[in-house]
Enzyme design. Sequence first.
Site: not given
Ligand code: GLA
Length: 388
Positions: A40, A129, A173
Amino acid sequence: MGLQKKDFPELKVFSKLFGAQAEVVVRSPARVNIIGEHTDYNGGFVFPASINRSIRIAAARREDRICRVYSTSFDTTVEFPLDELKKTREWTDYVKGTLKELIAREWPVGGFDVVIGGDLPVASGLSSSAALELGVSACCQVLFDFEIEPWEDIKLARRAENHFVGVNCGIMDQFSIRMGRKGHGLFLDCRSLEYEAVPIPEDELVFVIVDSRVERGLGNTEYHTRQKQCERGRLFFGSINKSLKSLRDVSEDLLIVNREKLDPVVYRRCRHVITENKRVEKAVEALKKPDMKLFGEMMNLSHESCKSDYEVSCRELDILVELARKVPGVLGARMTGAGFGGCTINLVSRNRIDEFQEKVGRLYQSSTGLEPGFIITGAEDGVATRKF
Ligand code: GLA
């Protein structure tokens, strides 16, 4: 169907604790990333979904500008003034960070009492979170009667995490939790922010999430190190061709040709990102056919790449993945989320769920001494609210 009072034990906790009735409830689900890890923040592709575990919130307005926040997981009430939001490196930072962003954008937030509960394990890599951030934002929108457009809401929650909490996470997320759609995975292009909800055939197959019970301790430091390594790769490719704006634009052939010019660690980090983007595209194509065997293979390959090239797995996650793959009816298994602990996601035939839990549970415990947690879930809807 809308949210039901009976599904919110937090309502009783609220009236007992604050001596009044809550006006609003919010359900903010966790997310699982099905495939597309650490892509991402590299402008790439992800394929997450919301799940059947959530943060639940019950809240009511106050006349002043004080917030009283009670967490059922930590069994503590924290009180703070809305106009003096200070970071304390505790769970309340997610609440405060979101409020700070809402206030900065001049949304009309006032004081409130809130109970935060739910059935979502904390620090297990299912993004409690982001669920809390979006839950607080949704709660304020209903309590104080304003409405934030979905993408603005997603970006606001991400800024809370980036600026106040201090984790430089990508957009996946927050996006997944806000946009989650029952029975669908969300195929997101993290650069254009275009997305497509792709149906997941859930009649014969199910996702089983296994919690390794290893908390994501060193996770954030390593997360930021990975980002820096990717940035070095991006700068290198940008220097040979200006049109290569992110690792997303770099082909595997171009990467291989330049192998000797790159630091070996940076090379492997880039290889993960470049090949992972391809795997997400292939997995989504496979799902549309549907060719679930191929989909599972993409999940398996994703794990190998996370483990060897990106080095974000850990012993316990690798054990869980290996054990899962030995159970008949498992099409794919991989670590999910940022890594260094947390969970795996497994694509399992419905009629093998019991066998899966029994075997993986027993063998994992005997080799690590840890008792894993199991979550059997389909893809669920994103954040939902109800006002009484
Ligand atoms: C965490 C971060 C996301 C992404 C993942 C790995 O969850 O919050 O933005 O980068 O790690 O894919």
